[in-house]
Design a protein around this motif. Structure first.
Motif, PDB file in Angstrom:
ATOM      1  N   ALA A  48      -5.341   9.901 -24.357  1.00 10.03           N
ATOM      2  CA  ALA A  48      -5.220   8.541 -23.822  1.00 10.03           C
ATOM      3  C   ALA A  48      -4.052   8.441 -22.838  1.00 10.03           C
ATOM      4  N   ILE A  49      -2.982   9.194 -23.090  1.00  7.04           N
ATOM      5  CA  ILE A  49      -1.841   9.188 -22.185  1.00  7.04           C
ATOM      6  C   ILE A  49      -2.211   9.880 -20.876  1.00  7.04           C
ATOM      7  N   CYS A  50      -2.940  10.969 -20.973  1.00 11.59           N
ATOM      8  CA  CYS A  50      -3.415  11.644 -19.760  1.00 11.59           C
ATOM      9  C   CYS A  50      -4.235  10.699 -18.894  1.00 11.59           C
ATOM     10  N   GLN A  51      -4.983   9.832 -19.538  1.00 13.38           N
ATOM     11  CA  GLN A  51      -5.831   8.903 -18.789  1.00 13.38           C
ATOM     12  C   GLN A  51      -5.006   7.893 -17.985  1.00 13.38           C
ATOM     13  N   THR A  52      -3.782   7.594 -18.453  1.00 11.94           N
ATOM     14  CA  THR A  52      -2.947   6.677 -17.673  1.00 11.94           C
ATOM     15  C   THR A  52      -2.516   7.333 -16.360  1.00 11.94           C
ATOM     16  N   PHE A  53      -2.243   8.643 -16.398  1.00 10.24           N
ATOM     17  CA  PHE A  53      -1.922   9.371 -15.172  1.00 10.24           C
ATOM     18  C   PHE A  53      -3.139   9.425 -14.252  1.00 10.24           C
ATOM     19  N   THR A  54      -4.307   9.656 -14.863  1.00 11.25           N
ATOM     20  CA  THR A  54      -5.539   9.700 -14.078  1.00 11.25           C
ATOM     21  C   THR A  54      -5.790   8.353 -13.402  1.00 11.25           C
ATOM     22  N   GLY A  55      -5.456   7.268 -14.101  1.00 10.48           N
ATOM     23  CA  GLY A  55      -5.686   5.932 -13.558  1.00 10.48           C
ATOM     24  C   GLY A  55      -4.855   5.648 -12.322  1.00 10.48           C
ATOM     25  N   VAL A  56      -3.556   5.957 -12.365  1.00 12.80           N
ATOM     26  CA  VAL A  56      -2.715   5.668 -11.204  1.00 12.80           C
ATOM     27  C   VAL A  56      -3.080   6.588 -10.045  1.00 12.80           C
ATOM     28  N   TYR A  57      -3.470   7.839 -10.352  1.00 13.40           N
ATOM     29  CA  TYR A  57      -3.875   8.761  -9.299  1.00 13.40           C
ATOM     30  C   TYR A  57      -5.168   8.279  -8.638  1.00 13.40           C
ATOM     31  N   ALA A  58      -6.067   7.737  -9.440  1.00 12.69           N
ATOM     32  CA  ALA A  58      -7.327   7.222  -8.909  1.00 12.69           C
ATOM     33  C   ALA A  58      -7.083   6.037  -7.988  1.00 12.69           C
ATOM     34  N   PHE A  59      -6.137   5.163  -8.363  1.00 13.71           N
ATOM     35  CA  PHE A  59      -5.856   4.003  -7.507  1.00 13.71           C
ATOM     36  C   PHE A  59      -5.160   4.446  -6.233  1.00 13.71           C
ATOM     37  N   GLU A  80       0.826  -1.197   0.000  1.00 20.41           N
ATOM     38  CA  GLU A  80       0.000   0.000   0.000  1.00 20.41           C
ATOM     39  C   GLU A  80       0.869   1.260   0.000  1.00 20.41           C
ATOM     40  N   ASN A  81       1.865   1.308   0.889  1.00 24.50           N
ATOM     41  CA  ASN A  81       2.733   2.479   0.942  1.00 24.50           C
ATOM     42  C   ASN A  81       3.665   2.550  -0.263  1.00 24.50           C
ATOM     43  N   ALA A  82       4.007   1.402  -0.835  1.00 27.77           N
ATOM     44  CA  ALA A  82       4.822   1.399  -2.052  1.00 27.77           C
ATOM     45  C   ALA A  82       4.071   2.088  -3.186  1.00 27.77           C
ATOM     46  N   VAL A  83       2.785   1.780  -3.318  1.00 27.75           N
ATOM     47  CA  VAL A  83       1.953   2.415  -4.348  1.00 27.75           C
ATOM     48  C   VAL A  83       1.829   3.906  -4.077  1.00 27.75           C
ATOM     49  N   LYS A  84       1.514   4.246  -2.841  1.00 24.25           N
ATOM     50  CA  LYS A  84       1.314   5.658  -2.494  1.00 24.25           C
ATOM     51  C   LYS A  84       2.556   6.484  -2.810  1.00 24.25           C
ATOM     52  N   GLU A  85       3.733   5.998  -2.412  1.00 19.66           N
ATOM     53  CA  GLU A  85       4.958   6.755  -2.615  1.00 19.66           C
ATOM     54  C   GLU A  85       5.349   6.820  -4.090  1.00 19.66           C
ATOM     55  N   ALA A  86       5.076   5.763  -4.851  1.00 24.08           N
ATOM     56  CA  ALA A  86       5.387   5.779  -6.288  1.00 24.08           C
ATOM     57  C   ALA A  86       4.553   6.838  -7.001  1.00 24.08           C
ATOM     58  N   VAL A  87       3.261   6.911  -6.682  1.00 21.61           N
ATOM     59  CA  VAL A  87       2.397   7.915  -7.312  1.00 21.61           C
ATOM     60  C   VAL A  87       2.778   9.314  -6.835  1.00 21.61           C
ATOM     61  N   CYS A  88       3.159   9.431  -5.559  1.00 18.56           N
ATOM     62  CA  CYS A  88       3.640  10.724  -5.054  1.00 18.56           C
ATOM     63  C   CYS A  88       4.891  11.168  -5.807  1.00 18.56           C
ATOM     64  N   ALA A  89       5.727  10.217  -6.198  1.00 15.08           N
ATOM     65  CA  ALA A  89       6.931  10.536  -6.962  1.00 15.08           C
ATOM     66  C   ALA A  89       6.561  11.128  -8.322  1.00 15.08           C
ATOM     67  N   VAL A  90       5.550  10.534  -8.971  1.00 12.48           N
ATOM     68  CA  VAL A  90       5.088  11.064 -10.258  1.00 12.48           C
ATOM     69  C   VAL A  90       4.556  12.483 -10.062  1.00 12.48           C
ATOM     70  N   GLU A  91       3.756  12.652  -9.025  1.00 14.25           N
ATOM     71  CA  GLU A  91       3.174  13.963  -8.741  1.00 14.25           C
ATOM     72  C   GLU A  91       4.259  15.006  -8.483  1.00 14.25           C
ATOM     73  N   ALA A  92       5.241  14.646  -7.646  1.00 13.84           N
ATOM     74  CA  ALA A  92       6.319  15.579  -7.317  1.00 13.84           C
ATOM     75  C   ALA A  92       7.149  15.924  -8.549  1.00 13.84           C
ATOM     76  N   ALA A  93       7.401  14.922  -9.407  1.00  9.56           N
ATOM     77  CA  ALA A  93       8.161  15.169 -10.627  1.00  9.56           C
ATOM     78  C   ALA A  93       7.409  16.126 -11.549  1.00  9.56           C
TER      79      ALA A  93
END
Length: 303
Positions: free
Chosen positions: A243-254, A199-212
């Motif tokens: 369609a690429i934007c939707q991949t970002f939306t997908g990981v953020y949603a999860f 759970e925290n692995a997912v959270k931190e990975a998506v936070c990394a995308v957001e921070a980048a």
């Protein structure tokens, strides 16, 4: 310098779809025993008494006193070491691998008649040899772990490992310090040998995308990854397919809706090993893509 070992033919031939997790099977224990024999013969380990004592300590077995000057005692130490290794709990075997590398290796040298000491094999060289052979063993046995920097870590499949490595290269950019910290934390949660925290692995990975994204595109004035996605989909400064934007939306949603990931009681799906590894690979790819996208906006100044 010893190069990192690659997975042998036998491992590739049987496929790497399912690695061995939460176990150190008999064949791997046999391979580890062969390595211990080699280390004792090379004098990288003093003798079997130090091996037996360490295995007894890790396994919380009774203390046995050995006499290194007597062959029968050395033979008994080897027999005790084999028995202790066979009965050791799987996670404790990984503990032993770390101790083998970090504690048991000894320097080989000699002192001449004039009191001058010469190092034949340094402790560092021994540790490099041990680390390489342990990593080779883990690959041969298709274990779900790797041995790096003296530590056992969850390794993931080849595709994930390659993407993570590429993302860490681009995360070397000074602007991405925050993103790198998040991604490193994600890998630590994922790679923990005995208690991975998906759970925290997912959270931190998506936070990394957001921070980048926030660091690379300050003009977006985004406070969340969701805000950044909206900007990427509407701005004329860069071109990002919908369609690429939707991949970002997908990981953020999860990240927001996955069970135990973003909010307690969420019902957006469980962060299993498979889901987490998939998201690690996706987030690594997204970070690489965002860096490439930002670089494409830079205009060369003519001289």
């Amino acid at each position: 310098m010893t190069s990192s070992p690659q997975a042998p033919f036998s491992a590739w031939a049987r496929g790497q779809h399912r690695q061995i997790d939460a176990d150190f099977p008999p064949s791997a224990r046999s391979g580890l025993l062969h390595l211990l024999c080699d280390l004792v013969e090379r004098r990288y380990l003093r003798d079997w008494t130090v091996v037996a004592r360490e295995l007894h300590r890790i396994g919380r077995l009774s203390v046995v006193t050995y006499d290194s000057s007597r062959v029968p005692s050395l033979n008994q130490a080897r027999a005790d070491a084999e028995a202790a290794l066979e009965g050791l709990r799987w996670d404790k075997v990984y503990d032993f691998c770390e101790r083998l590398h970090g504690h048991l290796a000894q320097e080989i040298g000699y002192e001449d008649n004039y009191g001058n000491y010469t190092v034949e094999v340094s402790r560092g060289d021994m540790q490099t040899f041990i680390a390489t052979e342990l990593q080779r063993l883990f690959l041969e046995e298709d274990l779900a772990y790797e041995f790096t920097e003296g530590t056992v870590r969850r390794r993931g499949r080849k595709h994930t490992v390659e993407l993570v490595a590429k993302s860490q290269v681009v995360l070397g950019d000074s602007r991405l310090l925050s993103a790198r910290k998040h991604f490193d934390k994600s890998l630590q949660f994922f790679r923990h040998a005995t208690h991975p925290d998906y759970e925290n692995a997912v959270k931190e990975a998506v936070c990394a995308v957001e921070a980048a994204g926030k660091a690379l595109f300050p003009m977006a004035k985004a406070s969340t990854l969701g805000d950044l996605v909206k900007w990427l989909g509407s701005t004329t400064e860069v071109s990002v397919p919908k369609a690429i934007c939707q991949t970002f939306t997908g990981v953020y949603a999860f990240r927001s809706g996955g069970e135990g990931v973003g909010h307690g009681g969420a019902n957006g799906g469980k962060a299993t090993l498979e889901v987490t590894e998939y998201l690690l690979a996706v987030c690594a790819s997204q970070i690489i893509y965002l860096v490439d996208l930002a670089n494409s906006m830079e205009i060369d100044v003519p001289f």
